[in-house]
Design a protein around this motif. Structure first.
Motif, PDB file in Angstrom:
ATOM      1  N   SER A  89       0.853  -1.179   0.000  1.00  0.00           N
ATOM      2  CA  SER A  89       0.000   0.000   0.000  1.00  0.00           C
ATOM      3  C   SER A  89       0.892   1.233   0.000  1.00  0.00           C
ATOM      4  O   SER A  89       2.092   1.167   0.324  1.00  0.00           O
ATOM      5  N   ALA A  90       0.311   2.373  -0.347  1.00  0.00           N
ATOM      6  CA  ALA A  90       1.089   3.606  -0.345  1.00  0.00           C
ATOM      7  C   ALA A  90       1.682   3.871   1.038  1.00  0.00           C
ATOM      8  O   ALA A  90       2.849   4.257   1.166  1.00  0.00           O
ATOM      9  N   ARG A  91       0.896   3.637   2.075  1.00  0.00           N
ATOM     10  CA  ARG A  91       1.397   3.876   3.437  1.00  0.00           C
ATOM     11  C   ARG A  91       2.558   2.939   3.766  1.00  0.00           C
ATOM     12  O   ARG A  91       3.567   3.370   4.350  1.00  0.00           O
ATOM     13  N   GLU A  92       2.412   1.659   3.405  1.00  0.00           N
ATOM     14  CA  GLU A  92       3.485   0.703   3.689  1.00  0.00           C
ATOM     15  C   GLU A  92       4.746   1.053   2.913  1.00  0.00           C
ATOM     16  O   GLU A  92       5.856   0.993   3.453  1.00  0.00           O
ATOM     17  N   LEU A  93       4.590   1.420   1.644  1.00  0.00           N
ATOM     18  CA  LEU A  93       5.748   1.740   0.820  1.00  0.00           C
ATOM     19  C   LEU A  93       6.490   2.955   1.368  1.00  0.00           C
ATOM     20  O   LEU A  93       7.720   2.930   1.533  1.00  0.00           O
ATOM     21  N   VAL A  94       5.758   4.017   1.655  1.00  0.00           N
ATOM     22  CA  VAL A  94       6.397   5.224   2.184  1.00  0.00           C
ATOM     23  C   VAL A  94       7.067   4.923   3.524  1.00  0.00           C
ATOM     24  O   VAL A  94       8.181   5.396   3.798  1.00  0.00           O
ATOM     25  N   GLY A  95       6.429   4.118   4.338  1.00  0.00           N
ATOM     26  CA  GLY A  95       7.021   3.751   5.616  1.00  0.00           C
ATOM     27  C   GLY A  95       8.301   2.957   5.465  1.00  0.00           C
ATOM     28  O   GLY A  95       9.282   3.197   6.181  1.00  0.00           O
ATOM     29  N   ARG A  96       8.314   2.005   4.519  1.00  0.00           N
ATOM     30  CA  ARG A  96       9.524   1.200   4.302  1.00  0.00           C
ATOM     31  C   ARG A  96      10.667   2.063   3.801  1.00  0.00           C
ATOM     32  O   ARG A  96      11.825   1.882   4.198  1.00  0.00           O
ATOM     33  N   LEU A  97      10.356   2.978   2.888  1.00  0.00           N
ATOM     34  CA  LEU A  97      11.398   3.873   2.378  1.00  0.00           C
ATOM     35  C   LEU A  97      11.953   4.748   3.499  1.00  0.00           C
ATOM     36  O   LEU A  97      13.174   4.950   3.596  1.00  0.00           O
ATOM     37  N   ALA A  98      11.079   5.251   4.347  1.00  0.00           N
ATOM     38  CA  ALA A  98      11.541   6.074   5.475  1.00  0.00           C
ATOM     39  C   ALA A  98      12.383   5.250   6.435  1.00  0.00           C
ATOM     40  O   ALA A  98      13.409   5.724   6.949  1.00  0.00           O
ATOM     41  N   VAL A 100      14.376   2.793   5.824  1.00  0.00           N
ATOM     42  CA  VAL A 100      15.736   2.524   5.327  1.00  0.00           C
ATOM     43  C   VAL A 100      16.499   3.803   5.015  1.00  0.00           C
ATOM     44  O   VAL A 100      17.686   3.755   4.692  1.00  0.00           O
ATOM     45  N   GLY A 101      15.830   4.949   5.110  1.00  0.00           N
ATOM     46  CA  GLY A 101      16.528   6.218   4.930  1.00  0.00           C
ATOM     47  C   GLY A 101      16.562   6.759   3.522  1.00  0.00           C
ATOM     48  O   GLY A 101      17.253   7.757   3.263  1.00  0.00           O
ATOM     49  N   ALA A 102      15.827   6.144   2.593  1.00  0.00           N
ATOM     50  CA  ALA A 102      15.782   6.663   1.224  1.00  0.00           C
ATOM     51  C   ALA A 102      14.901   7.898   1.181  1.00  0.00           C
ATOM     52  O   ALA A 102      13.826   7.930   1.787  1.00  0.00           O
ATOM     53  N   VAL A 103      15.335   8.920   0.444  1.00  0.00           N
ATOM     54  CA  VAL A 103      14.564  10.165   0.367  1.00  0.00           C
ATOM     55  C   VAL A 103      13.957  10.368  -1.026  1.00  0.00           C
ATOM     56  O   VAL A 103      13.363  11.405  -1.301  1.00  0.00           O
ATOM     57  N   GLY A 104      14.115   9.386  -1.885  1.00  0.00           N
ATOM     58  CA  GLY A 104      13.507   9.416  -3.206  1.00  0.00           C
ATOM     59  C   GLY A 104      13.222   8.005  -3.648  1.00  0.00           C
ATOM     60  O   GLY A 104      13.697   7.033  -3.041  1.00  0.00           O
ATOM     61  N   CYS A 105      12.410   7.875  -4.701  1.00  0.00           N
ATOM     62  CA  CYS A 105      12.132   6.541  -5.221  1.00  0.00           C
ATOM     63  C   CYS A 105      11.741   6.603  -6.690  1.00  0.00           C
ATOM     64  O   CYS A 105      11.219   7.608  -7.171  1.00  0.00           O
ATOM     65  N   ASN A 106      12.022   5.515  -7.401  1.00  0.00           N
ATOM     66  CA  ASN A 106      11.456   5.262  -8.725  1.00  0.00           C
ATOM     67  C   ASN A 106      10.222   4.400  -8.548  1.00  0.00           C
ATOM     68  O   ASN A 106      10.249   3.412  -7.804  1.00  0.00           O
ATOM     69  N   LEU A 107       9.158   4.747  -9.267  1.00  0.00           N
ATOM     70  CA  LEU A 107       7.970   3.905  -9.326  1.00  0.00           C
ATOM     71  C   LEU A 107       7.558   3.776 -10.784  1.00  0.00           C
ATOM     72  O   LEU A 107       7.272   4.781 -11.434  1.00  0.00           O
ATOM     73  N   GLU A 108       7.538   2.567 -11.297  1.00  0.00           N
ATOM     74  CA  GLU A 108       7.275   2.354 -12.719  1.00  0.00           C
ATOM     75  C   GLU A 108       5.823   1.978 -12.964  1.00  0.00           C
ATOM     76  O   GLU A 108       5.128   1.492 -12.068  1.00  0.00           O
ATOM     77  N   ASP A 109       5.375   2.203 -14.201  1.00  0.00           N
ATOM     78  CA  ASP A 109       3.973   1.935 -14.529  1.00  0.00           C
ATOM     79  C   ASP A 109       3.778   0.645 -15.316  1.00  0.00           C
ATOM     80  O   ASP A 109       2.809   0.506 -16.057  1.00  0.00           O
ATOM     81  N   VAL A 130       0.745   7.843  -2.889  1.00  0.00           N
ATOM     82  CA  VAL A 130       2.113   7.877  -2.341  1.00  0.00           C
ATOM     83  C   VAL A 130       2.470   9.299  -1.936  1.00  0.00           C
ATOM     84  O   VAL A 130       3.029   9.532  -0.854  1.00  0.00           O
ATOM     85  N   ARG A 131       2.133  10.259  -2.800  1.00  0.00           N
ATOM     86  CA  ARG A 131       2.430  11.656  -2.468  1.00  0.00           C
ATOM     87  C   ARG A 131       1.687  12.085  -1.214  1.00  0.00           C
ATOM     88  O   ARG A 131       2.251  12.776  -0.338  1.00  0.00           O
ATOM     89  N   ALA A 132       0.433  11.695  -1.086  1.00  0.00           N
ATOM     90  CA  ALA A 132      -0.346  12.079   0.084  1.00  0.00           C
ATOM     91  C   ALA A 132       0.264  11.510   1.360  1.00  0.00           C
ATOM     92  O   ALA A 132       0.301  12.183   2.401  1.00  0.00           O
ATOM     93  N   GLU A 133       0.733  10.277   1.295  1.00  0.00           N
ATOM     94  CA  GLU A 133       1.338   9.649   2.474  1.00  0.00           C
ATOM     95  C   GLU A 133       2.683  10.281   2.813  1.00  0.00           C
ATOM     96  O   GLU A 133       3.023  10.454   3.984  1.00  0.00           O
ATOM     97  N   ALA A 134       3.462  10.622   1.777  1.00  0.00           N
ATOM     98  CA  ALA A 134       4.816  11.125   1.992  1.00  0.00           C
ATOM     99  C   ALA A 134       4.860  12.620   2.251  1.00  0.00           C
ATOM    100  O   ALA A 134       5.827  13.118   2.842  1.00  0.00           O
ATOM    101  N   GLY A 135       3.831  13.345   1.809  1.00  0.00           N
ATOM    102  CA  GLY A 135       3.924  14.795   1.870  1.00  0.00           C
ATOM    103  C   GLY A 135       5.096  15.262   1.022  1.00  0.00           C
ATOM    104  O   GLY A 135       5.310  14.762  -0.092  1.00  0.00           O
ATOM    105  N   ASP A 136       5.867  16.202   1.551  1.00  0.00           N
ATOM    106  CA  ASP A 136       7.055  16.683   0.829  1.00  0.00           C
ATOM    107  C   ASP A 136       8.293  15.844   1.142  1.00  0.00           C
ATOM    108  O   ASP A 136       9.390  16.184   0.704  1.00  0.00           O
ATOM    109  N   ALA A 172       4.253  13.759  -8.884  1.00  0.00           N
ATOM    110  CA  ALA A 172       5.616  13.322  -9.184  1.00  0.00           C
ATOM    111  C   ALA A 172       6.535  14.523  -9.320  1.00  0.00           C
ATOM    112  O   ALA A 172       6.137  15.571  -9.845  1.00  0.00           O
ATOM    113  N   ASP A 173       7.774  14.380  -8.855  1.00  0.00           N
ATOM    114  CA  ASP A 173       8.774  15.436  -8.993  1.00  0.00           C
ATOM    115  C   ASP A 173       9.480  15.372 -10.335  1.00  0.00           C
ATOM    116  O   ASP A 173      10.021  16.373 -10.803  1.00  0.00           O
ATOM    117  N   CYS A 174       9.496  14.175 -10.918  1.00  0.00           N
ATOM    118  CA  CYS A 174      10.284  13.924 -12.118  1.00  0.00           C
ATOM    119  C   CYS A 174       9.621  12.776 -12.866  1.00  0.00           C
ATOM    120  O   CYS A 174       8.990  11.909 -12.237  1.00  0.00           O
TER     121      CYS A 174
END
Length: 245
Positions: A89-98, A100-109, A130-136, A172-174
């Motif tokens: 889920s978006a919440r789980e993904l953002v939490g896992r990234l946080a 491990v300390g990653a501040v960016g991610c690739n997400l493919e379609d 994902v953006r809503a869960e992560a904020g900025d 998305a930022d990029c």
């Protein structure tokens, strides 16, 4: 600035294109950081190879653990290629990234189960979650696999632009139109309105040339890991030759 603020600012700084080497383990990450690169972007295929898996087959627990080791090894921002999100889920993904300390991610379609492109609006909705869960607190690089899945010609460029606009609107930022024709990068960048990520391909334009063509962010996929392994293979062959075997 925080690490995420630094990474986001680098996409708009004076030294474009932003070149992000792709470390596959902690040792390679430290080499790139010591060389003076301002940030790093892990490649899922390169990490997979370092762990003994085929691309797309790495268990998420092992991928996140590898990213954590890379983050711990350096003091610069790290973005993580997390493929299509591993069904989290978006919440789980953002939490896992946080975690491990990653501040960016690739997400493919791409839909990894079917190998087909996801519906662009469904993907945009996912990115918005994902953006809503992560904020900025996360730099999102939205990969567009239109060209990877075999689309060609003007219709493919139009589809990439349509997807890119939806993903930009979702937060998305990029965007990362993987395998887009280099001469069309400027058109895509102008139409989408946010930075465009391009991977350096064997025999293709250099990072500097890709920047001149419209790329704001340059990555390498598994290319650097494969070059390193080619050097190791050459070393191994030399050792065998020295042993007369």
């Amino acid at each position: 600035m925080t690490a995420v603020e630094t990474l986001r600012a680098l996409h708009h700084g004076p030294d474009l294109p932003l070149v992000l080497p792709g470390p596959w383990d902690a040792a390679s990450a430290k080499v790139f950081a010591d060389a003076g690169f301002p940030a790093l972007a892990t490649p899922s295929a390169g990490v997979a190879a370092s762990l003994g898996y085929e691309d797309g087959q790495t268990p998420p627990e092992e991928m996140f653990a590898a990213v954590a080791r890379i983050v711990r090894a350096v003091d610069i921002p790290v973005s993580a290629d997390v493929e299509a999100g591993y069904g989290l889920s978006a919440r789980e993904l953002v939490g896992r990234l946080a975690d491990v300390g990653a501040v960016g991610c690739n997400l493919e379609d791409s839909d990894h189960a079917s190998g087909a492109l996801r519906d662009p609006r469904e993907q945009a909705d996912w990115l918005a979650q994902v953006r809503a869960e992560a904020g900025d607190g996360l730099v999102i690089n939205a990969r567009i696999d239109t060209f990877l899945r075999g689309a060609e010609g003007e219709g493919a460029v139009e589809d990439a632009i349509r997807r890119g606009r939806l993903y930009a609107e979702a937060g998305a930022d990029c965007v990362y139109p993987f395998l887009a024709p280099p001469p069309r990068l400027a058109d895509i960048a102008a139409a989408v309105g946010i930075p465009v990520n391009v991977a350096v391909m064997p025999g293709g334009p250099s990072p500097r040339e890709l920047g001149a063509l419209g790329a704001s962010r340059i990555t390498f996929g598994p290319g650097l890991q494969r070059r390193a392994m080619a050097a190791v293979a050459e070393m191994a062959a030399g050792l065998r030759k020295e042993l007369g075997r």
